[in-house]
Design a protein around this motif. Structure first.
Motif, mmCIF file in Angstrom:
data_model
loop_
_atom_site.group_PDB
_atom_site.id
_atom_site.type_symbol
_atom_site.label_atom_id
_atom_site.label_comp_id
_atom_site.label_asym_id
_atom_site.label_seq_id
_atom_site.Cartn_x
_atom_site.Cartn_y
_atom_site.Cartn_z
ATOM 1 N N PHE A 152 -1.252 -10.653 19.697
ATOM 2 C CA PHE A 152 0.091 -10.187 19.354
ATOM 3 C C PHE A 152 1.075 -11.346 19.455
ATOM 4 O O PHE A 152 1.105 -12.052 20.476
ATOM 5 C CB PHE A 152 0.557 -9.086 20.312
ATOM 6 C CG PHE A 152 -0.232 -7.817 20.233
ATOM 7 C CD1 PHE A 152 -1.293 -7.593 21.096
ATOM 8 C CD2 PHE A 152 0.095 -6.838 19.313
ATOM 9 C CE1 PHE A 152 -2.015 -6.406 21.042
ATOM 10 C CE2 PHE A 152 -0.619 -5.657 19.242
ATOM 11 C CZ PHE A 152 -1.685 -5.444 20.109
ATOM 12 N N ASN A 192 14.257 -7.581 25.866
ATOM 13 C CA ASN A 192 12.831 -7.384 26.070
ATOM 14 C C ASN A 192 12.070 -7.957 24.876
ATOM 15 O O ASN A 192 12.640 -8.331 23.864
ATOM 16 C CB ASN A 192 12.525 -5.893 26.221
ATOM 17 C CG ASN A 192 12.950 -5.096 25.009
ATOM 18 O OD1 ASN A 192 14.112 -4.770 24.850
ATOM 19 N ND2 ASN A 192 12.019 -4.824 24.112
ATOM 20 N N PHE A 230 7.184 -6.916 19.762
ATOM 21 C CA PHE A 230 5.836 -7.334 19.420
ATOM 22 C C PHE A 230 5.540 -7.147 17.940
ATOM 23 O O PHE A 230 6.023 -6.199 17.305
ATOM 24 C CB PHE A 230 4.811 -6.536 20.226
ATOM 25 C CG PHE A 230 4.758 -6.930 21.668
ATOM 26 C CD1 PHE A 230 5.613 -6.362 22.591
ATOM 27 C CD2 PHE A 230 3.860 -7.887 22.103
ATOM 28 C CE1 PHE A 230 5.583 -6.730 23.917
ATOM 29 C CE2 PHE A 230 3.816 -8.267 23.430
ATOM 30 C CZ PHE A 230 4.681 -7.689 24.335
ATOM 31 N N GLY A 231 4.725 -8.065 17.398
ATOM 32 C CA GLY A 231 4.147 -7.848 16.088
ATOM 33 C C GLY A 231 3.083 -6.768 16.160
ATOM 34 O O GLY A 231 2.745 -6.270 17.255
ATOM 35 N N LYS A 232 2.537 -6.408 15.012
ATOM 36 C CA LYS A 232 1.584 -5.301 14.966
ATOM 37 C C LYS A 232 0.189 -5.663 15.431
ATOM 38 O O LYS A 232 -0.650 -4.796 15.598
ATOM 39 C CB LYS A 232 1.528 -4.735 13.542
ATOM 40 C CG LYS A 232 2.797 -3.977 13.158
ATOM 41 C CD LYS A 232 2.646 -3.323 11.813
ATOM 42 C CE LYS A 232 3.886 -2.499 11.461
ATOM 43 N NZ LYS A 232 4.087 -1.357 12.357
ATOM 44 N N GLY A 233 -0.050 -6.958 15.624
ATOM 45 C CA GLY A 233 -1.334 -7.365 16.160
ATOM 46 C C GLY A 233 -2.319 -7.817 15.101
ATOM 47 O O GLY A 233 -2.268 -7.377 13.950
ATOM 48 N N TYR A 243 5.719 0.582 28.264
ATOM 49 C CA TYR A 243 5.358 0.495 26.855
ATOM 50 C C TYR A 243 4.313 1.560 26.529
ATOM 51 O O TYR A 243 3.529 1.980 27.384
ATOM 52 C CB TYR A 243 4.748 -0.876 26.535
ATOM 53 C CG TYR A 243 5.721 -2.026 26.493
ATOM 54 C CD1 TYR A 243 6.094 -2.684 27.655
ATOM 55 C CD2 TYR A 243 6.244 -2.478 25.283
ATOM 56 C CE1 TYR A 243 6.971 -3.762 27.618
ATOM 57 C CE2 TYR A 243 7.120 -3.558 25.231
ATOM 58 C CZ TYR A 243 7.477 -4.188 26.399
ATOM 59 O OH TYR A 243 8.340 -5.258 26.353
ATOM 60 N N GLN A 281 1.163 2.102 23.705
ATOM 61 C CA GLN A 281 0.325 1.460 22.696
ATOM 62 C C GLN A 281 -0.599 2.520 22.122
ATOM 63 O O GLN A 281 -1.589 2.903 22.754
ATOM 64 C CB GLN A 281 -0.471 0.292 23.285
ATOM 65 C CG GLN A 281 -1.232 -0.502 22.235
ATOM 66 C CD GLN A 281 -1.923 -1.716 22.811
ATOM 67 O OE1 GLN A 281 -2.249 -1.775 23.997
ATOM 68 N NE2 GLN A 281 -2.166 -2.715 21.973
ATOM 69 N N GLN A 293 -2.724 0.148 17.635
ATOM 70 C CA GLN A 293 -1.365 -0.224 17.245
ATOM 71 C C GLN A 293 -0.768 -1.256 18.203
ATOM 72 O O GLN A 293 -1.408 -1.657 19.178
ATOM 73 C CB GLN A 293 -0.478 1.015 17.212
ATOM 74 C CG GLN A 293 -0.939 2.086 16.254
ATOM 75 C CD GLN A 293 -0.931 1.629 14.821
ATOM 76 O OE1 GLN A 293 0.029 1.032 14.347
ATOM 77 N NE2 GLN A 293 -2.010 1.894 14.114
ATOM 78 N N SER A 294 0.438 -1.646 17.903
ATOM 79 C CA SER A 294 1.145 -2.606 18.737
ATOM 80 C C SER A 294 1.805 -1.902 19.917
ATOM 81 O O SER A 294 1.637 -0.702 20.123
ATOM 82 C CB SER A 294 2.189 -3.337 17.899
ATOM 83 O OG SER A 294 2.781 -4.378 18.638
ATOM 84 N N LEU A 295 2.547 -2.660 20.672
ATOM 85 C CA LEU A 295 3.228 -2.129 21.847
ATOM 86 C C LEU A 295 4.650 -1.726 21.476
ATOM 87 O O LEU A 295 5.378 -2.499 20.852
ATOM 88 C CB LEU A 295 3.292 -3.181 22.954
ATOM 89 C CG LEU A 295 1.969 -3.541 23.614
ATOM 90 C CD1 LEU A 295 1.190 -4.557 22.821
ATOM 91 C CD2 LEU A 295 2.225 -4.060 25.022
ATOM 92 N N LEU A 353 8.214 -0.328 23.174
ATOM 93 C CA LEU A 353 8.926 -0.137 24.424
ATOM 94 C C LEU A 353 9.446 1.288 24.516
ATOM 95 O O LEU A 353 10.107 1.780 23.601
ATOM 96 C CB LEU A 353 10.095 -1.121 24.517
ATOM 97 C CG LEU A 353 10.915 -1.079 25.801
ATOM 98 C CD1 LEU A 353 10.060 -1.511 26.994
ATOM 99 C CD2 LEU A 353 12.150 -1.966 25.682
ATOM 100 N N LEU A 368 1.544 1.245 29.331
ATOM 101 C CA LEU A 368 1.521 -0.012 30.082
ATOM 102 C C LEU A 368 2.859 -0.236 30.768
ATOM 103 O O LEU A 368 3.910 -0.023 30.163
ATOM 104 C CB LEU A 368 1.276 -1.188 29.140
ATOM 105 C CG LEU A 368 -0.063 -1.203 28.395
ATOM 106 C CD1 LEU A 368 0.135 -1.583 26.956
ATOM 107 C CD2 LEU A 368 -1.012 -2.173 29.064
#
Lengths: 112, 112
Positions: free
Chosen positions: A89, A99, A102-105, B35, B37, B41-43, B45, B92
Motif C-alpha cells: 500500500f 492521518n 491509503f492507496g487501494k493496494g 481502520y 479493511q 480492499q484498502s484501509l 479510517l 485495525l
C-alpha cells in the motif's frame, strides 16, 4: 474523490526481477509518502518512506522514486524474492491531513 | 517504535449482536486510530480516538454503530454494534509517531 491512486492492482514477477508499483496523488500539501507491506493475517508494516525534499530513497532492495512535479511516487523492488509476495500500500499525509490516506493496494506475487 | 496488540484476533458473530475489540499499546500515545479493511480492499479510517475527548468519526461512520472508548493513553476499544454481514472485515488499530504509523495485527470479524 480518490486522493491517491495506486497501480497496478496485482503484479506477478519472476524471482530476481524488478517489481514496480506506482502511486499518484492530487494534493500538493502532502509531504510524507510511505509504503506499507502487508502479509496475510498481519497488520501493515512500514517498508520505506520519503519526503518531497529528495527524489529517491533506497533501503536495501527497496527504492522509492519521487516526482514532485508529476505528483507521483513509485516503489521499486530489486531482485524480487518469493518472500516479497505480499500486498503493498502506498499512503500520503501532510498539510491539514492528520492521518494517512491509503492507496487501494497492489498484490505482488513473486514466482520462484 | 510501538508494539500494538489487539483482542480478539478473530471472531465469528451472529447478525444483530455486538463485538468489542480491544487495542493495547506498549507506550503512551495521544491519538489512536481505528481502520477497517474489507476483504481484499484498502484501509479506511473509521475514527480517531483522543484520550479525554470524544472520538472523531470519518464520513460514513457514526458513533452509534462504532462506539469508541479511550480510557487512558495506552488503551482503546472499538465496538461494532448491531452487526450485519456487511461488517465482515478486518479491524485495525493504529498509532502514529513522527514519520511512521504502527498497526496492530488486526481483528478478523465474520458476521453470519
Amino acid at each position: 474523490q480518490q486522493q491517491v491512486k495506486q497501480s497496478p492492482q496485482s503484479l506477478i514477477v519472476q524471482k530476481g526481477g524488478i517489481s514496480i508499483i506506482n502511486c499518484a496523488y492530487e494534493n500538493t500539501a502532502f509531504d510524507y509518502f510511505p509504503w506499507y507491506q502487508q502479509f496475510p493475517g498481519k497488520g501493515p508494516a512500514l517498508l520505506i518512506a520519503i519526503r518531497p525534499d529528495v527524489s529517491e530513497k533506497k533501503e536495501g532492495r527497496f527504492t522509492i522514486s519521487f516526482n514532485k512535479s508529476a505528483k507521483q511516487f513509485s516503489l521499486h523492488i530489486m531482485d524480487s524474492q518469493p518472500g516479497d509476495s505480499a500486498t503493498y500500500f502506498c499512503a500520503v499525509t501532510g498539510g491539514s491531513q492528520g492521518n494517512l490516506i491509503f492507496g487501494k493496494g497492489t498484490k505482488l506475487s513473486v514466482k520462484p | 517504535s510501538a508494539v500494538i496488540s489487539q483482542k480478539p484476533s478473530r471472531d465469528i458473530c451472529q447478525r444483530g449482536t455486538s463485538l468489542t475489540i480491544q487495542c493495547q499499546v506498549d507506550s503512551q500515545v495521544t491519538m489512536m486510530f481505528w481502520y477497517r479493511q474489507q476483504p481484499g480492499q484498502s484501509l479506511t479510517l473509521i475514527a480517531t480516538a483522543n484520550q479525554g475527548s470524544e472520538a472523531t468519526y470519518e464520513s460514513g461512520f457514526v458513533i452509534d454503530k462504532f462506539p469508541i472508548s479511550r480510557p487512558n493513553l495506552t488503551f482503546s476499544t472499538l465496538t461494532v454494534s448491531n452487526m450485519s454481514p456487511e461488517d465482515s472485515s478486518i479491524y485495525l488499530c493504529s498509532v502514529e509517531s513522527p514519520g511512521e504509523a504502527f498497526f496492530g495485527p488486526g481483528t478478523r470479524l465474520t458476521v453470519l
